[in-house]
Design a protein around this motif. Structure first.
Motif, PDB file in Angstrom:
ATOM      1  N   LYS A  21      38.193 -37.152  34.020  1.00 50.11           N
ATOM      2  CA  LYS A  21      39.901 -37.359  33.524  1.00 50.11           C
ATOM      3  C   LYS A  21      40.579 -39.104  33.633  1.00 50.11           C
ATOM      4  CE  LYS A  21      43.486 -37.019  37.053  1.00 50.11           C
ATOM      5  NZ  LYS A  21      43.986 -36.660  38.697  1.00 50.11           N
ATOM      6  N   VAL A  22      39.514 -40.249  34.084  1.00 44.78           N
ATOM      7  CA  VAL A  22      39.830 -41.403  33.471  1.00 44.78           C
ATOM      8  C   VAL A  22      39.802 -41.620  32.068  1.00 44.78           C
ATOM      9  CG1 VAL A  22      39.069 -43.609  34.064  1.00 44.78           C
ATOM     10  CG2 VAL A  22      38.744 -42.194  35.793  1.00 44.78           C
ATOM     11  N   TRP A  23      38.546 -40.750  31.014  1.00 39.87           N
ATOM     12  CA  TRP A  23      38.150 -40.492  29.703  1.00 39.87           C
ATOM     13  C   TRP A  23      39.506 -40.010  28.962  1.00 39.87           C
ATOM     14  CZ3 TRP A  23      35.593 -43.092  26.746  1.00 39.87           C
ATOM     15  CH2 TRP A  23      35.537 -42.904  25.991  1.00 39.87           C
ATOM     16  N   ARG A  24      40.108 -39.450  29.928  1.00 39.95           N
ATOM     17  CA  ARG A  24      41.320 -38.620  28.926  1.00 39.95           C
ATOM     18  C   ARG A  24      42.609 -39.771  29.345  1.00 39.95           C
ATOM     19  NH1 ARG A  24      45.921 -36.914  30.703  1.00 39.95           N
ATOM     20  NH2 ARG A  24      46.775 -35.321  28.612  1.00 39.95           N
ATOM     21  N   ALA A  25      42.526 -40.475  29.957  1.00 40.30           N
ATOM     22  CA  ALA A  25      43.888 -41.143  30.029  1.00 40.30           C
ATOM     23  C   ALA A  25      43.473 -42.535  29.562  1.00 40.30           C
ATOM     24  CB  ALA A  25      43.819 -41.496  31.754  1.00 40.30           C
ATOM     25  N   LEU A  26      41.981 -42.553  29.504  1.00 39.99           N
ATOM     26  CA  LEU A  26      42.135 -43.694  27.827  1.00 39.99           C
ATOM     27  C   LEU A  26      41.951 -43.921  26.356  1.00 39.99           C
ATOM     28  CD1 LEU A  26      39.106 -45.900  29.657  1.00 39.99           C
ATOM     29  CD2 LEU A  26      41.453 -46.873  29.544  1.00 39.99           C
ATOM     30  N   THR A  27      41.660 -42.400  26.498  1.00 43.73           N
ATOM     31  CA  THR A  27      41.056 -41.856  24.961  1.00 43.73           C
ATOM     32  C   THR A  27      42.695 -40.857  24.163  1.00 43.73           C
ATOM     33  OG1 THR A  27      39.819 -40.192  25.626  1.00 43.73           O
ATOM     34  CG2 THR A  27      39.460 -42.800  24.873  1.00 43.73           C
ATOM     35  N   ASP A  28      43.522 -40.008  25.483  1.00 38.97           N
ATOM     36  CA  ASP A  28      44.610 -39.893  24.873  1.00 38.97           C
ATOM     37  C   ASP A  28      45.878 -40.982  24.313  1.00 38.97           C
ATOM     38  OD1 ASP A  28      46.686 -38.257  25.539  1.00 38.97           O
ATOM     39  OD2 ASP A  28      45.719 -36.960  24.832  1.00 38.97           O
ATOM     40  N   GLU A  59      48.726 -40.360  24.021  1.00 33.09           N
ATOM     41  CA  GLU A  59      50.010 -40.273  24.800  1.00 33.09           C
ATOM     42  C   GLU A  59      49.517 -40.739  25.897  1.00 33.09           C
ATOM     43  OE1 GLU A  59      52.204 -36.842  24.092  1.00 33.09           O
ATOM     44  OE2 GLU A  59      51.705 -36.928  21.910  1.00 33.09           O
ATOM     45  N   ALA A  60      48.314 -40.285  26.762  1.00 37.65           N
ATOM     46  CA  ALA A  60      47.955 -40.436  28.412  1.00 37.65           C
ATOM     47  C   ALA A  60      48.202 -42.493  28.317  1.00 37.65           C
ATOM     48  CB  ALA A  60      46.938 -39.574  28.514  1.00 37.65           C
ATOM     49  N   PHE A  61      47.927 -42.616  27.295  1.00 38.58           N
ATOM     50  CA  PHE A  61      47.227 -44.242  27.454  1.00 38.58           C
ATOM     51  C   PHE A  61      49.043 -44.856  26.991  1.00 38.58           C
ATOM     52  CE2 PHE A  61      46.911 -48.327  25.630  1.00 38.58           C
ATOM     53  CZ  PHE A  61      45.703 -48.578  25.847  1.00 38.58           C
ATOM     54  N   GLY A  62      49.419 -44.723  26.645  1.00 39.18           N
ATOM     55  CA  GLY A  62      50.647 -44.933  26.618  1.00 39.18           C
ATOM     56  C   GLY A  62      52.077 -44.847  26.919  1.00 39.18           C
ATOM     57  N   ASP A  63      51.696 -43.546  28.267  1.00 38.05           N
ATOM     58  CA  ASP A  63      52.162 -43.410  29.519  1.00 38.05           C
ATOM     59  C   ASP A  63      52.254 -44.423  30.735  1.00 38.05           C
ATOM     60  OD1 ASP A  63      53.449 -41.108  28.252  1.00 38.05           O
ATOM     61  OD2 ASP A  63      51.992 -39.163  29.957  1.00 38.05           O
ATOM     62  N   TRP A  64      50.764 -44.849  31.131  1.00 41.58           N
ATOM     63  CA  TRP A  64      50.276 -45.472  31.978  1.00 41.58           C
ATOM     64  C   TRP A  64      50.560 -47.414  31.844  1.00 41.58           C
ATOM     65  CZ3 TRP A  64      45.492 -48.775  31.770  1.00 41.58           C
ATOM     66  CH2 TRP A  64      45.112 -48.611  30.906  1.00 41.58           C
ATOM     67  N   VAL A 115      54.052 -47.820  26.051  1.00 42.05           N
ATOM     68  CA  VAL A 115      54.356 -48.069  24.593  1.00 42.05           C
ATOM     69  C   VAL A 115      53.762 -46.825  24.498  1.00 42.05           C
ATOM     70  CG1 VAL A 115      51.153 -47.934  24.554  1.00 42.05           C
ATOM     71  CG2 VAL A 115      53.206 -48.959  22.880  1.00 42.05           C
ATOM     72  N   ASP A 116      54.960 -46.248  23.980  1.00 43.09           N
ATOM     73  CA  ASP A 116      55.314 -45.009  23.383  1.00 43.09           C
ATOM     74  C   ASP A 116      54.148 -44.462  22.325  1.00 43.09           C
ATOM     75  OD1 ASP A 116      55.855 -42.880  22.689  1.00 43.09           O
ATOM     76  OD2 ASP A 116      58.382 -43.380  21.655  1.00 43.09           O
ATOM     77  N   LEU A 117      53.185 -44.044  22.568  1.00 41.96           N
ATOM     78  CA  LEU A 117      52.411 -43.262  21.394  1.00 41.96           C
ATOM     79  C   LEU A 117      52.435 -41.488  20.840  1.00 41.96           C
ATOM     80  CD1 LEU A 117      49.285 -45.529  22.259  1.00 41.96           C
ATOM     81  CD2 LEU A 117      50.349 -45.700  20.183  1.00 41.96           C
ATOM     82  N   LYS A 118      54.112 -41.459  21.642  1.00 45.11           N
ATOM     83  CA  LYS A 118      53.915 -39.873  21.344  1.00 45.11           C
ATOM     84  C   LYS A 118      53.696 -39.331  19.413  1.00 45.11           C
ATOM     85  CE  LYS A 118      56.054 -38.521  25.323  1.00 45.11           C
ATOM     86  NZ  LYS A 118      54.850 -40.074  26.125  1.00 45.11           N
ATOM     87  N   GLY A 119      52.324 -38.642  20.005  1.00 45.19           N
ATOM     88  CA  GLY A 119      51.849 -37.819  18.457  1.00 45.19           C
ATOM     89  C   GLY A 119      51.005 -38.632  18.088  1.00 45.19           C
ATOM     90  N   GLN A 120      50.496 -39.672  18.387  1.00 45.15           N
ATOM     91  CA  GLN A 120      49.519 -40.582  17.883  1.00 45.15           C
ATOM     92  C   GLN A 120      48.142 -39.886  18.224  1.00 45.15           C
ATOM     93  OE1 GLN A 120      49.702 -44.485  16.852  1.00 45.15           O
ATOM     94  NE2 GLN A 120      51.804 -43.623  17.446  1.00 45.15           N
ATOM     95  N   ARG A 121      46.956 -40.577  18.185  1.00 46.76           N
ATOM     96  CA  ARG A 121      45.722 -40.149  18.458  1.00 46.76           C
ATOM     97  C   ARG A 121      44.759 -41.793  18.182  1.00 46.76           C
ATOM     98  NH1 ARG A 121      43.038 -36.074  14.787  1.00 46.76           N
ATOM     99  NH2 ARG A 121      40.960 -36.317  16.332  1.00 46.76           N
ATOM    100  N   PHE A 122      43.787 -41.048  19.217  1.00 44.00           N
ATOM    101  CA  PHE A 122      42.779 -42.626  18.174  1.00 44.00           C
ATOM    102  C   PHE A 122      41.885 -41.760  17.720  1.00 44.00           C
ATOM    103  CE2 PHE A 122      44.495 -44.352  23.130  1.00 44.00           C
ATOM    104  CZ  PHE A 122      45.063 -44.610  22.490  1.00 44.00           C
TER     105      PHE A 122
END
Length: 154
Positions: free
Chosen positions: A21-28, A30-35, A38-45
């Motif tokens: 769950k932590v990994w997803r918050a860091l590397t997804d 959109e999730a990263f942007g949420d916390w 920054v608006d990263l909607k539609g992007q991938r790392f």
């Protein structure tokens, strides 16, 4: 909670959430942007690519955050480079050196240990080095709380 030199900022936090769950918050992105704010909607790392988005933190909405993804070791390490505290829209920071931000995860009793290191401040131009360090140091204090709150609600 913190240990630093003039070149690096270090933080760690014990998160009461499973590592996945932590990994997803860091590397997804959109999730990263949420916390992160920054608006990263539609992007991938993606390693070797730059993610960019408008900052959503009040007072900084006129700025764009750019992160050059450097390394992804699934479930363990996520790193990117950026221009620290690049907040003056009249300044072109592109020729300046970047700092490296690294998030590392470890299993810990009852959750996950998140370690953050931002390094490379000694290469930032002297005229703005101390302010960039000071602002990012305080920023990482806030971001550790932000990811903790995000995980508690998701």
């Amino acid at each position: 909670m913190s240990a630093s030199s003039t070149d690096r900022i270090e933080r760690q936090i014990h998160l009461r959430a499973p590592r996945a769950k932590v990994w997803r918050a860091l590397t997804d992105a959109e999730a990263f942007g949420d916390w992160f704010g920054v608006d990263l909607k539609g992007q991938r790392f993606v390693v070797g690519e730059t993610a960019r988005g408008r900052i959503t933190y009040p007072g900084y909405e006129h700025l764009v955050c750019e992160m050059q993804v450097e390394r992804i070791e699934p479930g363990r390490l996520f790193a990117y480079r950026w221009h620290p505290y690049a907040v003056d829209p009249a300044v072109d920071y592109s020729a300046e050196p970047t700092t490296r931000v690294e998030f590392a995860l470890e299993d810990a009793a009852g959750g996950t240990l998140l370690r953050l290191v931002e390094s490379g401040f000694d290469r930032i131009p002297l005229a703005r080095r101390a302010e960039a360090y000071r602002m990012n140091s305080g920023g990482w204090d806030a971001q550790m709380g932000n990811i903790e709150k995000y995980l508690a609600g998701h």
